[in-house]
Design a protein around this motif. Structure first.
Motif, PDB file in Angstrom:
ATOM      1  N   ASP A   7       0.856  -1.176   0.000  1.00  0.00           N
ATOM      2  CA  ASP A   7       0.000   0.000   0.000  1.00  0.00           C
ATOM      3  C   ASP A   7       0.897   1.232   0.000  1.00  0.00           C
ATOM      4  O   ASP A   7       1.614   1.480   0.962  1.00  0.00           O
ATOM      5  CB  ASP A   7      -0.910  -0.011   1.230  1.00  0.00           C
ATOM      6  CG  ASP A   7      -1.992   1.038   1.175  1.00  0.00           C
ATOM      7  OD1 ASP A   7      -1.878   1.984   0.374  1.00  0.00           O
ATOM      8  OD2 ASP A   7      -2.959   0.917   1.937  1.00  0.00           O
ATOM      9  N   LEU A   8       0.854   1.993  -1.079  1.00  0.00           N
ATOM     10  CA  LEU A   8       1.730   3.152  -1.206  1.00  0.00           C
ATOM     11  C   LEU A   8       1.084   4.454  -0.764  1.00  0.00           C
ATOM     12  O   LEU A   8       1.676   5.514  -0.887  1.00  0.00           O
ATOM     13  CB  LEU A   8       2.214   3.275  -2.654  1.00  0.00           C
ATOM     14  CG  LEU A   8       3.027   2.096  -3.160  1.00  0.00           C
ATOM     15  CD1 LEU A   8       3.378   2.281  -4.628  1.00  0.00           C
ATOM     16  CD2 LEU A   8       4.282   1.896  -2.330  1.00  0.00           C
ATOM     17  N   ARG A   9      -0.132   4.376  -0.218  1.00  0.00           N
ATOM     18  CA  ARG A   9      -0.790   5.580   0.288  1.00  0.00           C
ATOM     19  C   ARG A   9      -0.054   6.072   1.531  1.00  0.00           C
ATOM     20  O   ARG A   9       0.469   5.283   2.309  1.00  0.00           O
ATOM     21  CB  ARG A   9      -2.237   5.289   0.708  1.00  0.00           C
ATOM     22  CG  ARG A   9      -3.180   4.963  -0.386  1.00  0.00           C
ATOM     23  CD  ARG A   9      -4.586   4.652   0.134  1.00  0.00           C
ATOM     24  NE  ARG A   9      -4.582   3.545   1.092  1.00  0.00           N
ATOM     25  CZ  ARG A   9      -4.928   3.660   2.375  1.00  0.00           C
ATOM     26  NH1 ARG A   9      -5.324   4.803   2.873  1.00  0.00           N
ATOM     27  NH2 ARG A   9      -4.900   2.612   3.175  1.00  0.00           N
ATOM     28  N   ASN A  10      -0.083   7.377   1.732  1.00  0.00           N
ATOM     29  CA  ASN A  10       0.467   7.928   2.965  1.00  0.00           C
ATOM     30  C   ASN A  10      -0.424   7.527   4.128  1.00  0.00           C
ATOM     31  O   ASN A  10      -1.650   7.480   3.990  1.00  0.00           O
ATOM     32  CB  ASN A  10       0.553   9.455   2.892  1.00  0.00           C
ATOM     33  CG  ASN A  10       1.648   9.919   1.959  1.00  0.00           C
ATOM     34  OD1 ASN A  10       2.485   9.147   1.524  1.00  0.00           O
ATOM     35  ND2 ASN A  10       1.643  11.188   1.650  1.00  0.00           N
ATOM     36  N   ALA A  11       0.182   7.240   5.249  1.00  0.00           N
ATOM     37  CA  ALA A  11      -0.565   6.854   6.449  1.00  0.00           C
ATOM     38  C   ALA A  11      -1.305   8.055   7.011  1.00  0.00           C
ATOM     39  O   ALA A  11      -0.776   9.170   7.037  1.00  0.00           O
ATOM     40  CB  ALA A  11       0.389   6.290   7.499  1.00  0.00           C
ATOM     41  N   SER A  12      -2.513   7.817   7.474  1.00  0.00           N
ATOM     42  CA  SER A  12      -3.290   8.865   8.140  1.00  0.00           C
ATOM     43  C   SER A  12      -3.040   8.789   9.640  1.00  0.00           C
ATOM     44  O   SER A  12      -2.476   7.807  10.143  1.00  0.00           O
ATOM     45  CB  SER A  12      -4.781   8.674   7.859  1.00  0.00           C
ATOM     46  OG  SER A  12      -5.242   7.499   8.502  1.00  0.00           O
ATOM     47  N   GLU A  15      -4.633   5.707  11.056  1.00  0.00           N
ATOM     48  CA  GLU A  15      -3.898   4.481  10.716  1.00  0.00           C
ATOM     49  C   GLU A  15      -2.628   4.360  11.555  1.00  0.00           C
ATOM     50  O   GLU A  15      -2.262   3.258  11.979  1.00  0.00           O
ATOM     51  CB  GLU A  15      -3.569   4.473   9.222  1.00  0.00           C
ATOM     52  CG  GLU A  15      -4.811   4.272   8.368  1.00  0.00           C
ATOM     53  CD  GLU A  15      -4.602   4.580   6.897  1.00  0.00           C
ATOM     54  OE1 GLU A  15      -5.266   3.932   6.080  1.00  0.00           O
ATOM     55  OE2 GLU A  15      -3.797   5.490   6.570  1.00  0.00           O
ATOM     56  N   GLU A  35       5.336  12.175   5.864  1.00  0.00           N
ATOM     57  CA  GLU A  35       4.506  11.582   4.819  1.00  0.00           C
ATOM     58  C   GLU A  35       4.882  10.127   4.543  1.00  0.00           C
ATOM     59  O   GLU A  35       5.105   9.720   3.398  1.00  0.00           O
ATOM     60  CB  GLU A  35       4.560  12.409   3.533  1.00  0.00           C
ATOM     61  CG  GLU A  35       4.041  13.821   3.708  1.00  0.00           C
ATOM     62  CD  GLU A  35       4.052  14.634   2.424  1.00  0.00           C
ATOM     63  OE1 GLU A  35       4.738  14.250   1.442  1.00  0.00           O
ATOM     64  OE2 GLU A  35       3.355  15.659   2.406  1.00  0.00           O
ATOM     65  N   THR A  37       4.371   6.003   4.234  1.00  0.00           N
ATOM     66  CA  THR A  37       3.304   5.087   3.846  1.00  0.00           C
ATOM     67  C   THR A  37       2.920   4.261   5.077  1.00  0.00           C
ATOM     68  O   THR A  37       3.641   4.257   6.088  1.00  0.00           O
ATOM     69  CB  THR A  37       3.763   4.123   2.738  1.00  0.00           C
ATOM     70  OG1 THR A  37       4.821   3.302   3.244  1.00  0.00           O
ATOM     71  CG2 THR A  37       4.210   4.873   1.485  1.00  0.00           C
ATOM     72  N   ILE A  38       1.829   3.552   4.969  1.00  0.00           N
ATOM     73  CA  ILE A  38       1.416   2.648   6.040  1.00  0.00           C
ATOM     74  C   ILE A  38       2.520   1.627   6.291  1.00  0.00           C
ATOM     75  O   ILE A  38       2.864   1.325   7.433  1.00  0.00           O
ATOM     76  CB  ILE A  38       0.085   1.959   5.693  1.00  0.00           C
ATOM     77  CG1 ILE A  38      -1.042   2.999   5.643  1.00  0.00           C
ATOM     78  CG2 ILE A  38      -0.242   0.844   6.679  1.00  0.00           C
ATOM     79  CD1 ILE A  38      -2.333   2.488   5.023  1.00  0.00           C
ATOM     80  N   GLU A  39       3.109   1.131   5.223  1.00  0.00           N
ATOM     81  CA  GLU A  39       4.186   0.148   5.359  1.00  0.00           C
ATOM     82  C   GLU A  39       5.395   0.735   6.091  1.00  0.00           C
ATOM     83  O   GLU A  39       6.018   0.050   6.909  1.00  0.00           O
ATOM     84  CB  GLU A  39       4.608  -0.396   3.998  1.00  0.00           C
ATOM     85  CG  GLU A  39       5.659  -1.476   4.134  1.00  0.00           C
ATOM     86  CD  GLU A  39       6.062  -2.097   2.823  1.00  0.00           C
ATOM     87  OE1 GLU A  39       6.833  -3.074   2.869  1.00  0.00           O
ATOM     88  OE2 GLU A  39       5.648  -1.615   1.759  1.00  0.00           O
TER      89      GLU A  39
END
Length: 90
Positions: A7-12, A15, A35, A37-39
């Motif tokens: 998952d390459l989305r930035n973590a909120s 999250e 900024e 990622t979740i990973e």
């Protein structure tokens, strides 16, 4: 062969809290500024909780944003109990 989906989305903020548990709002803001990622957050938190981390210097082989997140988490959670959960989060 199974593939690992990244998952390459930035973590909120939510999250990050889901991954690390209770954490100071200032630390959340500092992490969000990176900024990651979740990973990145997951890898940093797993590294912080790993036994090997406590026997090494603060230099990790994580690299990148995960290493920056690790630095913040290490400041926020300096002590973990034997089950790997933070003691006395700030």
């Amino acid at each position: 062969m199974p593939t690992h989906k990244v998952d390459l989305r930035n973590a909120s903020a939510s999250e990050i809290r889901e991954i690390v548990g209770p954490i100071d709002e200032e630390a959340i803001v500092r992490i969000l500024e990176i900024e990651p990622t979740i990973e990145d957050v997951q890898r940093a938190y797993q590294w912080l909780r790993a036994d090997e981390y406590h026997f090494r210097t603060k230099e990790s082989n994580l690299g990148g944003k995960a290493a920056e997140v690790l630095e913040i988490l290490d400041d926020e959670f300096p002590d973990f109990d034997s089950s790997g959960h933070p003691q006395n989060p700030r």
